[in-house]
Enzyme design. Structure first.
Site, mmCIF file in Angstrom:
data_model
loop_
_atom_site.group_PDB
_atom_site.id
_atom_site.type_symbol
_atom_site.label_atom_id
_atom_site.label_comp_id
_atom_site.label_asym_id
_atom_site.label_seq_id
_atom_site.Cartn_x
_atom_site.Cartn_y
_atom_site.Cartn_z
ATOM 1 N N SER A 200 0.833 -1.208 0.000
ATOM 2 C CA SER A 200 0.000 0.000 0.000
ATOM 3 C C SER A 200 0.864 1.252 0.000
ATOM 4 O O SER A 200 1.967 1.269 0.561
ATOM 5 C CB SER A 200 -0.880 -0.001 1.252
ATOM 6 O OG SER A 200 -1.463 1.262 1.476
ATOM 7 N N TYR B 15 -2.632 0.106 10.086
ATOM 8 C CA TYR B 15 -2.774 -0.601 8.814
ATOM 9 C C TYR B 15 -1.520 -0.435 7.961
ATOM 10 O O TYR B 15 -0.920 -1.404 7.494
ATOM 11 C CB TYR B 15 -3.999 -0.091 8.044
ATOM 12 C CG TYR B 15 -3.962 -0.462 6.582
ATOM 13 C CD1 TYR B 15 -4.120 -1.789 6.188
ATOM 14 C CD2 TYR B 15 -3.739 0.505 5.594
ATOM 15 C CE1 TYR B 15 -4.053 -2.140 4.839
ATOM 16 C CE2 TYR B 15 -3.672 0.160 4.261
ATOM 17 C CZ TYR B 15 -3.833 -1.161 3.888
ATOM 18 O OH TYR B 15 -3.753 -1.519 2.559
ATOM 19 N N LYS C 21 1.553 -3.179 6.835
ATOM 20 C CA LYS C 21 2.010 -3.424 5.460
ATOM 21 C C LYS C 21 3.525 -3.237 5.354
ATOM 22 O O LYS C 21 4.212 -4.027 4.689
ATOM 23 C CB LYS C 21 1.287 -2.490 4.494
ATOM 24 C CG LYS C 21 -0.183 -2.830 4.260
ATOM 25 C CD LYS C 21 -0.336 -4.145 3.523
ATOM 26 C CE LYS C 21 -1.771 -4.414 3.107
ATOM 27 N NZ LYS C 21 -1.932 -5.704 2.419
ATOM 28 N N ARG D 110 -6.109 12.110 -3.379
ATOM 29 C CA ARG D 110 -5.593 10.756 -3.528
ATOM 30 C C ARG D 110 -5.472 10.390 -5.004
ATOM 31 O O ARG D 110 -6.144 10.961 -5.865
ATOM 32 C CB ARG D 110 -6.521 9.739 -2.836
ATOM 33 C CG ARG D 110 -6.684 9.933 -1.340
ATOM 34 C CD ARG D 110 -5.420 9.585 -0.569
ATOM 35 N NE ARG D 110 -5.606 9.709 0.871
ATOM 36 C CZ ARG D 110 -5.404 10.818 1.559
ATOM 37 N NH1 ARG D 110 -5.033 11.934 0.936
ATOM 38 N NH2 ARG D 110 -5.575 10.827 2.875
#
Length: 340
Positions: free
Chosen positions: A125, A152, A156, A234
């Protein structure tokens, strides 16, 4: 014909990748615990491709069950999607994220090692970059664990360290770390798409559920970021483009490259307000929203430099924001309640 094991293959990105793998002539087996997915997605992939998919309902925390799957299939490559993936939830439940994402991956690696499987594509990610010091992000941008803003993303990055260390100890391993930006959209058929359990944690599925009337309004988390309109920016990538990237990564591993890292994104950043406007145009529906406080773990802006993937994989994101929204709306309007 290469035999590929796909962990988390019944999920959103996994199911689209299974479809592209089958269309490219691969033979696939899926392992999924169905915690945030349904086997219906794979049945629809079989309908679209006319090919069968071997399926095992196994959790990666079940090392014995995982070993049994490897004993039944003579796999050459593993694509590893199986993970918890909601930023906000990871802040509230960090232990669950570290156990599932890190321990589950270690179990998978041990099974691969025991059964002599040397090629792995890992679903990483862009969150591993933390708060970007400069944009766009390249594969050489810093990844410092203390600067990643949520559990999170840290899980990763931890897995990336695990896999790099593993490959150093066993140089015959070939590992592709694919750092995704923000997958959205759906297959053009409208038969498979994103079907989150409960309230969606990501922007596009939430917007589409508001558009279809399932949710009342969208919460926009912060309008005071240092961006063009104050909302978070994003890099959104069509899920089919992302799936094609995995097929090309599997092929790359046949060249025995060791560890390779690729950003998979478009290189273009869109704000929350721009996404709302694009989805309103695609759906012909109004998207009511409410400005809410910033969400823990979020950053202002993040978008990729995907040029390395183009040079080394021959991969380019071909679908723009309009196609992402049109395809996402087709899926949502045809399946207002997802797969159920």
């Amino acid at each position: 014909m290469r035999r590929v094991l796909v962990t988390g293959g019944a999920g959103y990105i996994g199911s689209h990748t299974c479809l592209e793998l089958l269309n490219a002539g691969f033979e696939i087996t899926v392992v999924d615990n169905l915690s945030n997915s349904t086997q219906e997605s794979l049945q629809r992939v079989s309908t679209l491709t006319g090919k069968e998919i071997a399926f095992f309902e196994v959790d990666l925390l079940d090392a014995r069950g995982l070993d049994a799957v490897f004993s039944k299939g003579n796999f050459e490559t593993v694509i590893h999607f199986a993970a918890l993936k909601a930023v906000g939830e990871s802040v509230a439940q960090p232990l669950q994220y570290y156990q599932n994402n890190v321990t589950g991956t270690v179990n998978l690696c041990q099974a691969m090692q025991k059964h002599g499987v040397t090629d792995l594509v890992f679903s990483s990610s862009a969150t591993v970059y933390g708060i970007p010091k400069s944009l766009p992000l390249t594969e050489q941008s810093e990844t410092l664990i203390h600067e990643v803003t949520n559990p999170y993303g840290r899980s990763k990055l931890m897995v990336e360290f695990v896999l790099k260390d593993w490959q150093t100890a066993f140089p015959s391993m070939n590992i592709a770390l694919l750092r995704y930006f923000n997958p959205v959209g759906a297959h053009v058929s409208g038969l498979i798409g994103e079907d989150p359990s409960g309230l969606p944690n990501n922007l596009l599925p939430y917007v589409s559920q508001v558009a279809v009337g399932k949710l009342e309004k969208l919460g926009v988390f912060g309008d005071d970021y240092e961006t063009s309109d104050g909302t978070g920016v994003r890099d959104y990538i069509h899920v089919v483009d992302l799936a094609v990237g995995h097929v090309l990564a599997v092929k790359k591993l046949s060249e025995n490259p060791g560890v390779v890292i690729y950003n998979l994104g478009t290189g273009i950043g869109y704000s929350v307000f721009q996404i709302i406007a694009a989805f309103e145009e695609a759906s012909g529906r109004n998207i009511p929203f409410e400005i809410m406080p910033r969400r823990a773990g979020d950053i202002a802006a993040c978008f990729a430099d995907p040029s390395l993937a183009k040079r080394e994989l021959g991969w380019t994101a071909n679908r723009g924001i309009q196609e992402m929204c049109v395809d996402g709306w087709r899926w949502q309007s045809n399946n207002p309640n997802g797969y159920s």
